[in-house]
Design a protein around this motif. Structure first.
Motif, PDB file in Angstrom:
ATOM      1  N   ARG A 267       7.802 -15.296  -1.779  1.00 39.05           N
ATOM      2  CA  ARG A 267       7.678 -14.715  -3.111  1.00 39.05           C
ATOM      3  C   ARG A 267       8.771 -13.662  -3.290  1.00 39.05           C
ATOM      4  O   ARG A 267       9.038 -12.876  -2.355  1.00 39.05           O
ATOM      5  CB  ARG A 267       6.304 -14.059  -3.287  1.00 39.05           C
ATOM      6  CG  ARG A 267       5.142 -15.031  -3.104  1.00 39.05           C
ATOM      7  CD  ARG A 267       3.800 -14.396  -3.389  1.00 39.05           C
ATOM      8  NE  ARG A 267       3.457 -13.356  -2.429  1.00 39.05           N
ATOM      9  CZ  ARG A 267       2.222 -12.907  -2.214  1.00 39.05           C
ATOM     10  NH1 ARG A 267       1.201 -13.406  -2.913  1.00 39.05           N
ATOM     11  NH2 ARG A 267       1.997 -11.956  -1.335  1.00 39.05           N
ATOM     12  N   ARG A 275       2.611   0.137  -7.382  1.00 39.69           N
ATOM     13  CA  ARG A 275       2.358   0.588  -6.030  1.00 39.69           C
ATOM     14  C   ARG A 275       2.999  -0.326  -4.996  1.00 39.69           C
ATOM     15  O   ARG A 275       3.407   0.103  -3.938  1.00 39.69           O
ATOM     16  CB  ARG A 275       0.845   0.580  -5.771  1.00 39.69           C
ATOM     17  CG  ARG A 275       0.157   1.787  -6.299  1.00 39.69           C
ATOM     18  CD  ARG A 275      -1.331   1.612  -6.206  1.00 39.69           C
ATOM     19  NE  ARG A 275      -1.841   0.832  -7.316  1.00 39.69           N
ATOM     20  CZ  ARG A 275      -3.143   0.646  -7.559  1.00 39.69           C
ATOM     21  NH1 ARG A 275      -4.042   1.177  -6.738  1.00 39.69           N
ATOM     22  NH2 ARG A 275      -3.536  -0.053  -8.590  1.00 39.69           N
ATOM     23  N   ILE A 283      -0.451  -6.339   2.501  1.00 36.67           N
ATOM     24  CA  ILE A 283      -1.194  -7.310   1.690  1.00 36.67           C
ATOM     25  C   ILE A 283      -0.949  -8.749   2.152  1.00 36.67           C
ATOM     26  O   ILE A 283      -1.411  -9.695   1.509  1.00 36.67           O
ATOM     27  CB  ILE A 283      -0.840  -7.184   0.194  1.00 36.67           C
ATOM     28  CG1 ILE A 283       0.676  -7.333   0.007  1.00 36.67           C
ATOM     29  CG2 ILE A 283      -1.319  -5.864  -0.372  1.00 36.67           C
ATOM     30  CD1 ILE A 283       1.069  -7.551  -1.443  1.00 36.67           C
ATOM     31  N   TYR A 289       2.626 -15.909   3.686  1.00 39.75           N
ATOM     32  CA  TYR A 289       3.725 -15.500   2.813  1.00 39.75           C
ATOM     33  C   TYR A 289       4.760 -14.663   3.552  1.00 39.75           C
ATOM     34  O   TYR A 289       4.421 -13.883   4.452  1.00 39.75           O
ATOM     35  CB  TYR A 289       3.195 -14.647   1.657  1.00 39.75           C
ATOM     36  CG  TYR A 289       2.452 -15.427   0.609  1.00 39.75           C
ATOM     37  CD1 TYR A 289       3.115 -16.329  -0.214  1.00 39.75           C
ATOM     38  CD2 TYR A 289       1.089 -15.252   0.433  1.00 39.75           C
ATOM     39  CE1 TYR A 289       2.412 -17.044  -1.189  1.00 39.75           C
ATOM     40  CE2 TYR A 289       0.394 -15.956  -0.536  1.00 39.75           C
ATOM     41  CZ  TYR A 289       1.063 -16.857  -1.347  1.00 39.75           C
ATOM     42  OH  TYR A 289       0.373 -17.556  -2.301  1.00 39.75           O
ATOM     43  N   GLN A 339      -4.942 -16.119   1.056  1.00 47.84           N
ATOM     44  CA  GLN A 339      -4.053 -15.444   0.119  1.00 47.84           C
ATOM     45  C   GLN A 339      -3.705 -14.008   0.533  1.00 47.84           C
ATOM     46  O   GLN A 339      -2.833 -13.383  -0.067  1.00 47.84           O
ATOM     47  CB  GLN A 339      -4.761 -15.463  -1.255  1.00 47.84           C
ATOM     48  CG  GLN A 339      -3.946 -15.045  -2.425  1.00 47.84           C
ATOM     49  CD  GLN A 339      -2.833 -16.040  -2.748  1.00 47.84           C
ATOM     50  OE1 GLN A 339      -2.912 -17.219  -2.442  1.00 47.84           O
ATOM     51  NE2 GLN A 339      -1.760 -15.524  -3.331  1.00 47.84           N
ATOM     52  N   GLY A 340      -4.351 -13.482   1.547  1.00 45.24           N
ATOM     53  CA  GLY A 340      -4.139 -12.071   1.907  1.00 45.24           C
ATOM     54  C   GLY A 340      -5.087 -11.168   1.145  1.00 45.24           C
ATOM     55  O   GLY A 340      -5.630 -11.556   0.110  1.00 45.24           O
ATOM     56  N   HIS A 342      -6.450  -7.399  -0.568  1.00 42.00           N
ATOM     57  CA  HIS A 342      -6.209  -6.097  -1.185  1.00 42.00           C
ATOM     58  C   HIS A 342      -7.547  -5.471  -1.513  1.00 42.00           C
ATOM     59  O   HIS A 342      -8.351  -6.135  -2.159  1.00 42.00           O
ATOM     60  CB  HIS A 342      -5.391  -6.233  -2.472  1.00 42.00           C
ATOM     61  CG  HIS A 342      -5.322  -4.944  -3.251  1.00 42.00           C
ATOM     62  ND1 HIS A 342      -6.022  -4.729  -4.419  1.00 42.00           N
ATOM     63  CD2 HIS A 342      -4.676  -3.789  -2.986  1.00 42.00           C
ATOM     64  CE1 HIS A 342      -5.790  -3.520  -4.858  1.00 42.00           C
ATOM     65  NE2 HIS A 342      -4.982  -2.918  -4.015  1.00 42.00           N
TER      66      HIS A 342
ATOM     67  N   VAL D  45      -2.159  -5.177 -10.148  1.00 43.18           N
ATOM     68  CA  VAL D  45      -3.219  -4.361  -9.528  1.00 43.18           C
ATOM     69  C   VAL D  45      -3.614  -4.925  -8.167  1.00 43.18           C
ATOM     70  O   VAL D  45      -3.839  -4.174  -7.216  1.00 43.18           O
ATOM     71  CB  VAL D  45      -4.445  -4.288 -10.467  1.00 43.18           C
ATOM     72  CG1 VAL D  45      -5.626  -3.628  -9.765  1.00 43.18           C
ATOM     73  CG2 VAL D  45      -4.093  -3.530 -11.732  1.00 43.18           C
ATOM     74  N   HIS D  46      -3.690  -6.226  -8.086  1.00 47.23           N
ATOM     75  CA  HIS D  46      -4.058  -6.903  -6.838  1.00 47.23           C
ATOM     76  C   HIS D  46      -2.854  -7.719  -6.356  1.00 47.23           C
ATOM     77  O   HIS D  46      -2.755  -8.926  -6.604  1.00 47.23           O
ATOM     78  CB  HIS D  46      -5.254  -7.823  -7.061  1.00 47.23           C
ATOM     79  CG  HIS D  46      -6.473  -7.128  -7.592  1.00 47.23           C
ATOM     80  ND1 HIS D  46      -7.090  -6.084  -6.928  1.00 47.23           N
ATOM     81  CD2 HIS D  46      -7.197  -7.319  -8.725  1.00 47.23           C
ATOM     82  CE1 HIS D  46      -8.139  -5.669  -7.625  1.00 47.23           C
ATOM     83  NE2 HIS D  46      -8.228  -6.393  -8.713  1.00 47.23           N
ATOM     84  N   PRO D  47      -1.922  -7.068  -5.675  1.00 50.52           N
ATOM     85  CA  PRO D  47      -0.642  -7.738  -5.389  1.00 50.52           C
ATOM     86  C   PRO D  47      -0.794  -8.921  -4.434  1.00 50.52           C
ATOM     87  O   PRO D  47       0.111  -9.738  -4.346  1.00 50.52           O
ATOM     88  CB  PRO D  47       0.200  -6.620  -4.770  1.00 50.52           C
ATOM     89  CG  PRO D  47      -0.787  -5.633  -4.252  1.00 50.52           C
ATOM     90  CD  PRO D  47      -1.970  -5.703  -5.172  1.00 50.52           C
ATOM     91  N   ASN D  48      -1.913  -8.998  -3.747  1.00 52.81           N
ATOM     92  CA  ASN D  48      -2.133 -10.173  -2.895  1.00 52.81           C
ATOM     93  C   ASN D  48      -2.270 -11.442  -3.724  1.00 52.81           C
ATOM     94  O   ASN D  48      -2.131 -12.541  -3.180  1.00 52.81           O
ATOM     95  CB  ASN D  48      -3.384  -9.975  -2.027  1.00 52.81           C
ATOM     96  CG  ASN D  48      -4.636  -9.738  -2.845  1.00 52.81           C
ATOM     97  OD1 ASN D  48      -4.581  -9.113  -3.904  1.00 52.81           O
ATOM     98  ND2 ASN D  48      -5.757 -10.220  -2.366  1.00 52.81           N
ATOM     99  N   LEU D  49      -2.514 -11.304  -5.013  1.00 54.71           N
ATOM    100  CA  LEU D  49      -2.722 -12.480  -5.860  1.00 54.71           C
ATOM    101  C   LEU D  49      -1.427 -12.992  -6.490  1.00 54.71           C
ATOM    102  O   LEU D  49      -1.463 -13.938  -7.285  1.00 54.71           O
ATOM    103  CB  LEU D  49      -3.770 -12.168  -6.935  1.00 54.71           C
ATOM    104  CG  LEU D  49      -5.146 -11.786  -6.372  1.00 54.71           C
ATOM    105  CD1 LEU D  49      -6.145 -11.565  -7.493  1.00 54.71           C
ATOM    106  CD2 LEU D  49      -5.660 -12.863  -5.410  1.00 54.71           C
ATOM    107  N   ARG D  50      -0.319 -12.380  -6.120  1.00 63.93           N
ATOM    108  CA  ARG D  50       0.967 -12.898  -6.619  1.00 63.93           C
ATOM    109  C   ARG D  50       1.128 -14.358  -6.230  1.00 63.93           C
ATOM    110  O   ARG D  50       0.918 -14.736  -5.075  1.00 63.93           O
ATOM    111  CB  ARG D  50       2.113 -12.107  -6.019  1.00 63.93           C
ATOM    112  CG  ARG D  50       2.305 -10.746  -6.637  1.00 63.93           C
ATOM    113  CD  ARG D  50       3.382  -9.981  -5.887  1.00 63.93           C
ATOM    114  NE  ARG D  50       3.519  -8.628  -6.412  1.00 63.93           N
ATOM    115  CZ  ARG D  50       3.770  -7.563  -5.654  1.00 63.93           C
ATOM    116  NH1 ARG D  50       3.906  -7.692  -4.347  1.00 63.93           N
ATOM    117  NH2 ARG D  50       3.879  -6.375  -6.208  1.00 63.93           N
ATOM    118  N   GLY D  51       1.483 -15.123  -7.178  1.00 58.65           N
ATOM    119  CA  GLY D  51       1.664 -16.548  -6.911  1.00 58.65           C
ATOM    120  C   GLY D  51       0.388 -17.337  -7.088  1.00 58.65           C
ATOM    121  O   GLY D  51       0.416 -18.558  -7.160  1.00 58.65           O
ATOM    122  N   ALA D  52      -0.728 -16.641  -7.158  1.00 65.04           N
ATOM    123  CA  ALA D  52      -2.007 -17.337  -7.296  1.00 65.04           C
ATOM    124  C   ALA D  52      -2.519 -17.316  -8.730  1.00 65.04           C
ATOM    125  O   ALA D  52      -3.376 -18.111  -9.097  1.00 65.04           O
ATOM    126  CB  ALA D  52      -3.053 -16.724  -6.366  1.00 65.04           C
TER     127      ALA D  52
END
Lengths: 343, 343, 343, 343
Positions: A267, A275, A283, A289, A339-340, A342, D45-52
């Motif tokens: 990504r 942040r 994360i 990833y 997905q990791g 947070h 806010v929930h950067p682990n959800l990038r791409g999801a």
């Protein structure tokens, strides 16, 4: 179902290979080998696997046949095992080596960085790098795959698109931070919690072995520093580079997007605010990833390229599974969906 | 200047004794003994002492004469050393034992909790407990001092004033949390950073040895549970007790204030509000304080007594220095001035 | 006894100034000022000071007279306070400013890095840098002292001896890691434990303000990156530099020894072996040491210079006290004797 | 595909619900609502959800229709939302409430523990507890589900089998430890990293609200203490109980095995040896497991029952998804396959 055998399965990378294979819909684990823990339950060593397996570690002297063989061994031992097991070396099995034995193709370079890890010369160039983003086509038919080092993988994913576009001056400084799981599961005093907790320990101010992989794959002169920080998992690299000519952020962004826009596990993270606007492993733990980002000084000359990953996942076991998925023509995310977290 | 020798000086408690003695205005360190590190520089093992000493560890076979001898040894070894060194046992030297060998006076109790740590029977009752708040007078002339265990010290400071006032029902549950330094400096797999980091590990759900000290000194029936949590230093105990009759918070406060109002190293911390309204070790690291507090349920029957300390300080080395100060008639804060950090 | 007033005493640097002054044998704290906590007990905010003081925070509108005034304020506020309090600016009191308001002497540079922190132009060059190792003579008579930034102090102590010896090429990359206390005591979402814990957060990939101090004081072109890692206290800087000509490790060692061999608070730490062979803040917390070390590549061209300190001590409050000790002709270690902890 | 809406989706529990739903094969997220972050990207806010996901937070005033509604709201707000949205309360949608508003059925008990969280009286008993191990049958047809509190869930899973077998004396002390994510995502000073890091903070020495749930569901008199320790995620409870009559370990083991032997997310962990022989959350983070174990004193009277879970998973969001799976007749592990990490 594909059958798999894992050597070095009681270590941290080996345990992660096991976890991922046990959750993989297309693979069955035939054996988990360990010299030290032979005869013990797998979930006694890797308690997260309770309920997922009843496997017992088998000794690693005799490697049973399987469709795919994962070598999560110390440096030098992969080559030794293959030498001693010609039936494996000659079989049709896919060998995915997570050690460093076949990462460096140039023999002199290998001997310089790994003086104690000898390997059959004729094999040195037969392994395809376990780097799907760059060697996907070769991996589709590869029967010998050598997965890059954790910090190397992060650095290579950050550097390669810009190196390939010939944007960078050749000298690059890579400042790497890593958690304690990278030091392995052997009891050493310096890795005791009381000693390692809260560390900012420059354990390799020069000449870390992963710099050789980065140099080999990018053509850059990489000078790497490695520091252990407070974390169990996680690697972050900061690459201090210079562009040959002034460059704009949007150009960098475009290059990375072109390189990774369709990648399932890379990504591009380079935001103005927020942040988590640049990559960090917090994360990413447990996920496959690698986040890659960058920052540019106002003059457009100095680039800070940043990559983060979980050293046991995209920096090792997870990447190995992704390579297997590529090799078998499966969806690359198979078994790697986590997905990791947070926070 | 008083001369001092420290046995077991490469361990965590021994290193802390050394640090405190090196900063003590009235004491000179004559020797630091270590079986494992004999011949090595002290500041190679304890790097915080760089610039404070050029001492080299000496082997511990032969203990040189000195005015005070600190035994920061494994359980069983203090008794063994004293048995083998009659000149020490018979000399006028002050012996401050930080091991468990002479903490329990009752021999059957000792053998039950420490089956492998034998000791000369005739010595079992010759040690004054290193507990200044209770045994200050005896300590003023004591030549043999046995410093309590870290979690025991915390629990005893919380329990004793109420037990002495006969306020408590006899059954008490003590829930103790501790950092990793309490496990010592030996490389064991379970103490690796990767394994120990983030732990909430109930390593002693029943029968921890420190409960015997608490029982012995308070007359209560103490049932203790010990859990390792994420910290290097620090102990906190929660004592779940019941009062014989309903009691008011101000009565509890008065009892503690009477017990500890003039103590240099015990603070009563039981506030209605605030971030740190009850004792916790975070702000005590490196200091010799034990903070003691309490909370009471609305019915006035259930008491939660809480104590916190740094296990290597008031829970060991620092307490030993305080005992020495008492013994020598010096100010008790001498060499123990560090106030602790926030944040 | 010297009298002292601390402004911004509820912050982390201010609290540390208070702690050190309360333990200083030659100083009495006259007042601790805080806009936010006026009327509250000091030990309610800084619970480590329980038993050490009964002070109540006073409002910061009116600064009482004293012999020495510590300004532990936000950037911009020191200058504002001095402007509004001409009696202070003109009095004989010693002013020790821990903010950034007078760190950069060049006004354009100051405005570039601190656009919102205006200051009276005529004062910009009247402050002596609070850097005893370099400005000791000037500090002996200084009534206005500006303490460097935490990461700047570390970098300057690492770079200056080599820059002064004209050994380095002018471009230097400084990679700084810092704990969370450097972000201050204000509640911001990004500093929540759940968000900040386990971070490797590149919060300043370019242009951090501390690079300007390093550049100003060394004449080098400093390019700094700052990353928040898991720690409360502690700063480590890695300076990636090149020597103009090949150099030997023993030459580097000699230069640092000559610079710091007699310094009470700078230790040269560059060992071949050992767990703590290079500087790291873990063993420095609460102490006023800055450890400085280096590593050299085999060609003798690439230098990794490393410095570590506690950002609230030698990186702020402790350094301010050391400056006061210099100014008053006292022993520099007075009130700064704490040696740091291991483990 | 089932459609879902999440209210309070910017919080930690809400974010976890989102993560799990986005990875759930049978569910589509229709909307993520947040008062504070409406208009912002969810992955900001929930950067682990990038791409999801590319979702944008919607304001929570108007709740869109969906098949299932997750309420990850503050206490009091769930009841308020349902009151203001009769179309929801009356619709056929499944409501899964993760707040405390409908956990306690007895109104007096509810008002005692949650004086500020009013709720329509007629609803108080219409929610089925989100506790699949005990209420699986009722959950299969439930349209209103109230998920237990995180520490309550752990305690109830440890206590219930023994309470149901009438083995325990009625008074039980529950000592709970929790990470910082349980305090939520709001910026408060006491939750700053610098203040919360390294804490052992007894924030509820008596009367924590989760004790009421444990008492309600087991019939025991539960006295609970809650302590914040160094962790982001993770809850561990130690239940100090007594058996009515002496009992053997194998009996306890049998009871737990009978209760949980077929459960997908409860594992009985009570081994004689090993690093992880009793439950601890370290290896559970991100997984939906609750590990339950026990230890018995030699007399067979005193029981230490131990349970561990990830407070955002089996202690909240994950449990809610499991309830949904039960409700829909799906495999309970659907979307909850993550096995947890080691190390």
């Amino acid at each position: 179902m594909l059958t798999a055998v894992v050597v070095g399965a009681a270590g941290y990378v080996g345990g992660e290979v096991l976890r991922l294979l046990l959750g993989h819909p297309n693979v069955t684990v035939r054996a988990a080998l360990s010299r030290t823990f032979a005869g013990h339950r797998v979930d006694g060593v890797h308690p997260n696997l309770r309920g997922a397996t009843n496997l017992i570690f088998a000794p690693s002297d005799d490697i049973p046949a399987s469709d795919v063989l994962f070598l999560a061994t110390e440096h030098g031992r992969s080559a030794e095992l293959l030498s001693r097991s010609p039936h494996i070396a000659q079989s049709a099995a896919i060998v995915i080596d997570l050690s460093a034995d076949f990462r460096l193709t140039d023999e002199a370079l290998h001997q310089g960085y790994y003086p104690k890890a000898q390997r059959p010369l004729e094999w040195a160039t037969t392994f395809v790098p376990g780097w799907p983003e760059r060697h996907r086509e070769a991996l589709r038919t590869a029967n010998r795959i050598s997965v890059p080092g954790c910090m190397a993988m992060a650095g290579m994913l950050a550097l390669h698109p810009l190196a390939a576009a010939d944007i960078l001056e050749p000298d690059v400084i890579v400042d790497a931070k890593t958690g304690s799981s990278g030091s392995g599961a052997t009891a050493l005093e310096q890795n005791l919690h009381a000693e390692r907790s809260g560390a900012m320990r420059v354990f390799a101010p020069h000449g870390h072995r992963h710099e050789a992989e980065m140099a080999q794959s990018t053509g850059l002169r990489v000078h790497m520093t490695a520091t252990g920080v407070e974390a169990v998992r996680g690697v972050q690299v900061l690459c201090h580079a210079r562009s040959r000519e002034p460059i704009e952020a949007r150009t960098l962004y475009r290059i990375y997007r072109e390189a990774y826009g369709n990648e399932p596990f890379v990504r591009v993270v380079a935001q103005r605010q927020g942040r988590y606007r640049l990559p960090e492993p917090k994360i990413l733990l447990g996920s496959n990833y690698c986040d890659v980002g960058f920052a540019l000084d106002p003059e457009g000359h100095r680039l800070t390229l940043i990559a983060a990953l979980d050293n046991l996942m995209k920096g090792g076991a997870g990447n190995g599974i992704q390579c297997l998925n590529v090799r078998m023509g499966w969806s690359e995310r198979l078994g790697l969906e986590f997905q990791g977290l947070h926070p």
